[in-house]
Design an enzyme around this catalytic site. Structure first.
Site, PDB file in Angstrom:
ATOM      1  CE  LYS A  13      -2.023  -1.002   3.847  1.00 49.53           C
ATOM      2  NZ  LYS A  13      -1.655  -2.407   4.214  1.00 49.53           N
ATOM      3  NE  ARG A  88      -4.548  -1.712   9.761  1.00 48.87           N
ATOM      4  CZ  ARG A  88      -3.413  -1.017   9.237  1.00 48.87           C
ATOM      5  NH1 ARG A  88      -3.331  -0.053   8.309  1.00 48.87           N
ATOM      6  NH2 ARG A  88      -2.254  -1.825   9.560  1.00 48.87           N
ATOM      7  NE  ARG A 127       7.256  -3.095   6.124  1.00 49.40           N
ATOM      8  CZ  ARG A 127       5.703  -2.885   5.924  1.00 49.40           C
ATOM      9  NH1 ARG A 127       5.413  -2.808   4.705  1.00 49.40           N
ATOM     10  NH2 ARG A 127       4.936  -3.105   6.848  1.00 49.40           N
ATOM     11  NE  ARG A 162       6.113  -1.056  11.060  1.00 46.27           N
ATOM     12  CZ  ARG A 162       4.945  -1.266  10.295  1.00 46.27           C
ATOM     13  NH1 ARG A 162       5.008  -0.460   8.970  1.00 46.27           N
ATOM     14  NH2 ARG A 162       3.998  -1.475  10.351  1.00 46.27           N
ATOM     15  NE  ARG A 173       1.592  -5.224  11.119  1.00 43.07           N
ATOM     16  CZ  ARG A 173       2.772  -5.341  10.441  1.00 43.07           C
ATOM     17  NH1 ARG A 173       4.058  -5.897  11.032  1.00 43.07           N
ATOM     18  NH2 ARG A 173       2.866  -4.591   9.151  1.00 43.07           N
TER      19      ARG A 173
HETATM   20  P1  ADP Z   1       0.572  -2.397   7.969  1.00 48.39           P
HETATM   21  O1  ADP Z   1       2.033  -2.564   7.533  1.00 48.39           O
HETATM   22  O2  ADP Z   1       0.456  -3.507   9.053  1.00 48.39           O
HETATM   23  O3  ADP Z   1      -0.182  -2.069   7.057  1.00 48.39           O
HETATM   24  P2  ADP Z   1       0.499   0.357   9.056  1.00 48.39           P
HETATM   25  O4  ADP Z   1       1.864   1.118   9.173  1.00 48.39           O
HETATM   26  O5  ADP Z   1      -0.458   0.646   8.196  1.00 48.39           O
HETATM   27  O6  ADP Z   1       1.098  -0.984   9.033  1.00 48.39           O
HETATM   28  O7  ADP Z   1      -0.102   0.453  10.671  1.00 48.39           O
HETATM   29  C1  ADP Z   1       0.925   0.120  11.838  1.00 48.39           C
HETATM   30  C2  ADP Z   1      -0.060  -0.204  12.904  1.00 48.39           C
HETATM   31  O8  ADP Z   1      -0.960   1.131  13.206  1.00 48.39           O
HETATM   32  C3  ADP Z   1      -1.273  -1.134  12.898  1.00 48.39           C
HETATM   33  O9  ADP Z   1      -1.117  -2.535  13.111  1.00 48.39           O
HETATM   34  C4  ADP Z   1      -2.404  -0.695  13.842  1.00 48.39           C
HETATM   35  O10 ADP Z   1      -1.981  -1.012  15.183  1.00 48.39           O
HETATM   36  C5  ADP Z   1      -2.025   0.874  13.761  1.00 48.39           C
HETATM   37  N1  ADP Z   1      -3.014   1.294  12.747  1.00 48.39           N
HETATM   38  C6  ADP Z   1      -2.835   2.109  11.383  1.00 48.39           C
HETATM   39  N2  ADP Z   1      -4.003   2.209  10.973  1.00 48.39           N
HETATM   40  C7  ADP Z   1      -5.051   1.862  11.660  1.00 48.39           C
HETATM   41  C8  ADP Z   1      -6.256   2.086  11.498  1.00 48.39           C
HETATM   42  N3  ADP Z   1      -6.852   2.777  10.475  1.00 48.39           N
HETATM   43  N4  ADP Z   1      -7.209   1.681  12.735  1.00 48.39           N
HETATM   44  C9  ADP Z   1      -6.448   0.981  13.703  1.00 48.39           C
HETATM   45  N5  ADP Z   1      -5.224   0.845  13.881  1.00 48.39           N
HETATM   46  C10 ADP Z   1      -4.379   1.355  12.675  1.00 48.39           C
END
Ligand code: ADP
Length: 214
Positions: A13, A88, A127, A162, A173
């Protein structure tokens, strides 16, 4: 462009969003980046989000909606936006829908980046992310290494794995994604807004998206 990017962690994404911003000046809005920035800065928001993030759980819908209501009002959104990691959950999608209706805005669609699970797992464990919260550039030790190992090309800060990229947190996740986020594909399909893309190279994904919204 005004698009939602849906896809499992590691589906690409963020990478695709960055490529799309170069096409027409639309901005990438990543809730993950915003939250990681808040955690690094030690703000109240960061303190509230930190434990859930580290465990691979979602932070609360209320917290996210508060962030997004403010973010979508900012001036740079006039040029369009790519929502990366938001919505999400179904409640977030409902709340976003209401917000956009009030603003009189219609999205171009929700893009579903459909990537096989083995590809996802491989990408997440390899990553690396720039530790500078202002930068957060992403690398991959196999497919896109930084020029000097462990050092960000863009800002020179150390690149790190991370906290939520341990095997345990990754598994969690992906589970959270399957339970809470995957249903959004059917949700947007039902609204006639879904753009399905099952290419794995980011360039091919960008081409497919451009073709779909023409
Ligand atoms: P990923 O690589 O899992 O897509 P992100 O960088 O988008 O990771 O998000 C990292 C973390 O931030 C998620 O695991 C969650 O804890 C939190 N997070 C991000 N966006 C949202 C959202 N829209 N709703 C709830 N939690 C979120």
């Amino acid at each position: 462009m005004k698009l939602i990017l849906l896809g499992a962690p590691g589906a690409g994404k963020g990478t695709v969003a960055k490529l799309l911003t170069k096409l027409d000046g639309s901005v990438q809005i990543s809730t993950g980046d915003i939250l990681r920035g808040a955690v690094a800065a030690g703000t109240e928001l960061g303190k509230q989000a930190e434990a859930a993030m580290k465990a691979g759980d979602l932070v609360s819908d209320d917290l996210i909606m508060g962030i997004m209501a403010e973010r979508l009002k900012e001036d740079d959104c006039k040029a369009g936006y790519l929502l990366d990691g938001f919505p999400r959950t179904i409640p977030q999608a409902d709340a976003l829908g209401e917000m956009l209706t009030k603003l009189g805005i219609e999205l171009d669609g929700a893009v579903n980046l459909d990537v096989p699970r083995d590809v996802i797992l491989d990408r997440l464990t390899t990553r690396r992310t720039c530790s500078n919260s202002e930068c957060q550039a992403i690398y991959n030790v196999k497919s896109m290494p930084s020029k000097v190992e462990g050092v960000c090309d863009k800002c020179g800060s150390p690149t790190i794995q991370r906290d939520d990229e341990t095997e345990e947190a990754i598994t969690k996740r992906l589970e959270t994604f399957n339970e809470q986020t995957a249903p959004l594909v059917g949700y947007y399909e039902g609204k006639g807004n879904l753009i399905n893309v099952n290419a794995t190279s980011s360039d091919a994904v960008v081409e497919a998206i451009q073709a779909a919204i023409k």
